[in-house]
Design a protein around this motif. Structure first.
Motif, PDB file in Angstrom:
ATOM      1  N   UNK A 183      44.581  24.133  26.174  1.00  0.00           N
ATOM      2  CA  UNK A 183      45.548  24.771  25.280  1.00  0.00           C
ATOM      3  C   UNK A 183      44.812  25.212  24.012  1.00  0.00           C
ATOM      4  N   UNK A 184      45.062  26.431  23.589  1.00  0.00           N
ATOM      5  CA  UNK A 184      44.423  26.949  22.379  1.00  0.00           C
ATOM      6  C   UNK A 184      45.496  27.543  21.465  1.00  0.00           C
ATOM      7  N   UNK A 185      45.287  27.491  20.153  1.00  0.00           N
ATOM      8  CA  UNK A 185      46.272  28.069  19.231  1.00  0.00           C
ATOM      9  C   UNK A 185      46.315  29.579  19.348  1.00  0.00           C
ATOM     10  N   UNK A 186      47.489  30.136  19.191  1.00  0.00           N
ATOM     11  CA  UNK A 186      47.659  31.585  19.270  1.00  0.00           C
ATOM     12  C   UNK A 186      48.847  31.973  18.400  1.00  0.00           C
ATOM     13  N   UNK A 187      48.566  32.582  17.272  1.00  0.00           N
ATOM     14  CA  UNK A 187      49.626  32.945  16.326  1.00  0.00           C
ATOM     15  C   UNK A 187      50.511  34.065  16.847  1.00  0.00           C
ATOM     16  N   UNK A 188      50.107  34.724  17.941  1.00  0.00           N
ATOM     17  CA  UNK A 188      50.923  35.814  18.489  1.00  0.00           C
ATOM     18  C   UNK A 188      52.078  35.291  19.327  1.00  0.00           C
ATOM     19  N   UNK A 189      52.085  34.026  19.614  1.00  0.00           N
ATOM     20  CA  UNK A 189      53.165  33.428  20.394  1.00  0.00           C
ATOM     21  C   UNK A 189      54.313  33.063  19.468  1.00  0.00           C
ATOM     22  N   UNK A 190      55.524  32.942  19.973  1.00  0.00           N
ATOM     23  CA  UNK A 190      55.941  33.055  21.366  1.00  0.00           C
ATOM     24  C   UNK A 190      56.195  34.500  21.796  1.00  0.00           C
ATOM     25  N   UNK A 191      56.540  34.671  23.073  1.00  0.00           N
ATOM     26  CA  UNK A 191      56.825  35.996  23.615  1.00  0.00           C
ATOM     27  C   UNK A 191      58.175  36.526  23.152  1.00  0.00           C
ATOM     28  N   UNK A 192      59.063  35.642  22.723  1.00  0.00           N
ATOM     29  CA  UNK A 192      60.422  36.029  22.364  1.00  0.00           C
ATOM     30  C   UNK A 192      60.965  35.030  21.364  1.00  0.00           C
ATOM     31  N   UNK A 193      62.044  35.390  20.740  1.00  0.00           N
ATOM     32  CA  UNK A 193      62.668  34.522  19.746  1.00  0.00           C
ATOM     33  C   UNK A 193      63.675  33.597  20.406  1.00  0.00           C
ATOM     34  N   UNK A 194      63.544  32.310  20.132  1.00  0.00           N
ATOM     35  CA  UNK A 194      64.488  31.346  20.687  1.00  0.00           C
ATOM     36  C   UNK A 194      65.869  31.423  20.087  1.00  0.00           C
ATOM     37  N   UNK A 195      66.012  32.125  18.988  1.00  0.00           N
ATOM     38  CA  UNK A 195      67.334  32.273  18.376  1.00  0.00           C
ATOM     39  C   UNK A 195      67.994  33.598  18.736  1.00  0.00           C
ATOM     40  N   UNK A 196      67.257  34.485  19.399  1.00  0.00           N
ATOM     41  CA  UNK A 196      67.798  35.807  19.707  1.00  0.00           C
ATOM     42  C   UNK A 196      68.044  36.039  21.197  1.00  0.00           C
ATOM     43  N   UNK A 197      67.377  35.276  22.070  1.00  0.00           N
ATOM     44  CA  UNK A 197      67.494  35.529  23.517  1.00  0.00           C
ATOM     45  C   UNK A 197      68.788  34.906  24.039  1.00  0.00           C
ATOM     46  N   UNK A 198      69.921  35.409  23.561  1.00  0.00           N
ATOM     47  CA  UNK A 198      71.200  34.753  23.837  1.00  0.00           C
ATOM     48  C   UNK A 198      71.809  35.151  25.179  1.00  0.00           C
ATOM     49  N   UNK A 199      71.468  36.326  25.694  1.00  0.00           N
ATOM     50  CA  UNK A 199      72.050  36.726  26.977  1.00  0.00           C
ATOM     51  C   UNK A 199      71.438  35.921  28.127  1.00  0.00           C
ATOM     52  N   UNK A 200      70.181  35.545  27.992  1.00  0.00           N
ATOM     53  CA  UNK A 200      69.469  34.921  29.099  1.00  0.00           C
ATOM     54  C   UNK A 200      69.260  33.420  28.913  1.00  0.00           C
ATOM     55  N   UNK A 201      69.220  32.961  27.671  1.00  0.00           N
ATOM     56  CA  UNK A 201      68.829  31.585  27.383  1.00  0.00           C
ATOM     57  C   UNK A 201      70.037  30.720  27.045  1.00  0.00           C
ATOM     58  N   UNK A 202      70.201  29.622  27.788  1.00  0.00           N
ATOM     59  CA  UNK A 202      71.300  28.689  27.522  1.00  0.00           C
ATOM     60  C   UNK A 202      71.087  28.004  26.178  1.00  0.00           C
ATOM     61  N   UNK A 203      72.173  27.843  25.419  1.00  0.00           N
ATOM     62  CA  UNK A 203      72.075  27.217  24.101  1.00  0.00           C
ATOM     63  C   UNK A 203      71.505  25.809  24.178  1.00  0.00           C
TER      64      UNK A 203
END
Length: 442
Positions: A109-129
């Motif tokens: 595992x290495x640090x990567x400031x470009x992560x994550x791929x998506x916002x955990x507060x915005x992916x509301x259609x696909x991601x269960x609360x």
């Protein structure tokens, strides 16, 4: 006479000037249309700055410097419109690697400031609360800023358009338990960049995935990206086995269900010919508590297992895995374009008890137990043995996930009532890496 010569000279100069002007205009136009001009300019990509949080990435792994807390900033999550085609070419260096030659389970595992791929507060259609830790009370999100680096090969860069291009006119199916559902939701968020993507069509009805009367939810979900005709679906099957209702006389409600260890779940037999990539997982439901709660009774070869060796759940699970792999192997022979992956077990991180006996997972420090996996063999030998010698591929995620005990939902669930969830993962999180490896393998 002098006047006539002067006018003649003036007219000659004027004509010469007009000719030079026309030639200059012609040269300029030709220069602008010449594609070679672009070779003398610098593209905007050459001036991209280092991500602003990169300087803050400290103490990520032993010997580096990543604080246990990073700014609550998700602006770096890419805004991907999956229906907008780009001219992105495949990573030539990466695509030269044979996916089957690379051990993606071995690395660090290495640090990567470009992560994550998506916002955990915005992916509301696909991601269960219940899995979106950005919507909970968790104060720390440094765990989102890491990527997995295989030891001797490159990980292809995942983007929504690249995935859709590779999966054009194809269907990806996840079949398994709630950890499989997490991987499915992660994939939908990764493809869309966590955006609503209203153009994506709900096609669950095509696969019988509709909510039954009185049910809390359907047995799964299916979505299609119309521009590329790419379908991604999930079907819930905790055991991967065929379930058959066992009736008691005239009572229309089944009192229990026969769990046929040697038969794949009916959904697979019905729809397998429509899949191009299939990802299976099972494991955490193979315990007496789950079997009693689900009213499952073990059957094999058309009859109850009784007091045979198969009454031991570890033996029962082993028979199921080998039976399903054997059946899938026969199907792949008929359809060599079908790629099937059996995913290894997603690790639990309960300490000082289990989920119902006070077990917890309070750590929030990334990679406190180390950052590297150097094992040559899988940490899930049961799944490894099941796929050996078959055409079913191993999606080995156990050891690399074992290092990420800080990535679970833990005590932060809104409905935890003091019970820690050290089984499911925060999203964005570790399942994103599973999907990166899957993308590299397809």
């Amino acid at each position: 006479m002098k006047g006539a010569n002067w006018h003649k000279l003036t007219k000659t100069r004027l004509s010469f000037t007009v000719i030079i002007l026309l030639i200059a205009i012609f040269i300029i136009c030709a220069w602008e249309r010449n594609p070679l001009i672009t070779s003398f300019g610098l593209s905007s990509d050459q001036f991209k700055s280092i991500p602003k949080d990169f300087a803050n990435l400290q103490e990520s792994v032993p010997g580096s410097k990543l604080p246990s807390k990073v700014p609550d900033d998700t602006s770096e999550a890419p805004d991907i419109d999956p229906n907008e085609w780009t001219n992105e070419s495949e990573d030539d260096e990466v695509r030269e690697n044979d996916p089957e030659e690379c051990n993606y389970a071995k690395g660090k595992w290495v640090p990567d400031a470009r992560r994550p791929f998506y916002s955990g507060s915005e992916c509301k259609r696909w991601l269960s609360e219940m899995w979106a830790c950005r919507l909970m009370q968790r104060p720390d999100f440094s765990f989102e800023k890491f990527r997995w680096q295989p030891q001797n090969c490159q990980m292809p860069s995942f983007t929504g358009p690249r995935f859709l291009k590779r999966m054009q006119h194809k269907t990806l199916a996840f079949v398994g338990d709630s950890l499989g559902r997490q991987q499915f939701q992660s994939m939908m968020c990764m493809i869309t960049g966590g955006k609503p993507a209203p153009q994506v069509q709900d096609v669950g009805w095509e696969f019988g995935l509709v909510k039954a009367r009185g049910a809390v939810r359907p047995d799964g979900w299916a979505y299609r990206f119309p521009r590329t005709n790419t379908t991604v679906l999930f079907y819930w099957s905790a055991s991967l086995c065929e379930l058959q209702p066992l009736l008691n006389g005239s009572d229309p409600k089944p009192v229990s269900y026969a769990l046929h260890l040697d038969r794949p779940v009916t959904f697979l037999k019905k729809y397998l010919d429509r899949f191009h990539v299939l990802v299976l997982n099972t494991g955490h439901h193979w315990n007496r508590g789950k079997f009693q709660g689900n009213h499952w009774e073990l059957h094999a070869y058309g009859k109850p297992v009784g007091d045979s060796k198969l009454s031991d759940l570890s033996n029962a699970k082993n028979l199921t895995l080998h039976s399903i792999v054997s059946w899938l192997n026969s199907q792949i022979v008929k359809n060599p374009n079908l790629k099937v992956f059996l995913r290894t077990l997603s690790p639990r991180h309960f300490v000082n008890g289990d989920w119902n006996t006070g077990g917890s997972c309070d750590n929030t420090v990334p990679l406190r137990g180390g950052s590297e996996v150097s094992l040559e063999k899988s940490s899930d030998p049961v799944v490894q043995q099941a796929v050996n010698g078959s055409l079913v591929r191993l999606l080995d995620i156990t050891a690399l996930s074992q290092l990420r005990d800080e990535c679970h939902i833990s005590k932060y669930s809104k409905s935890s009532n003091g019970v820690h969830d050290c089984l499911h993962w925060c999203l964005p999180g570790v399942p994103d890496t599973w999907n990166e490896i899957l993308f590299a393998r397809i």
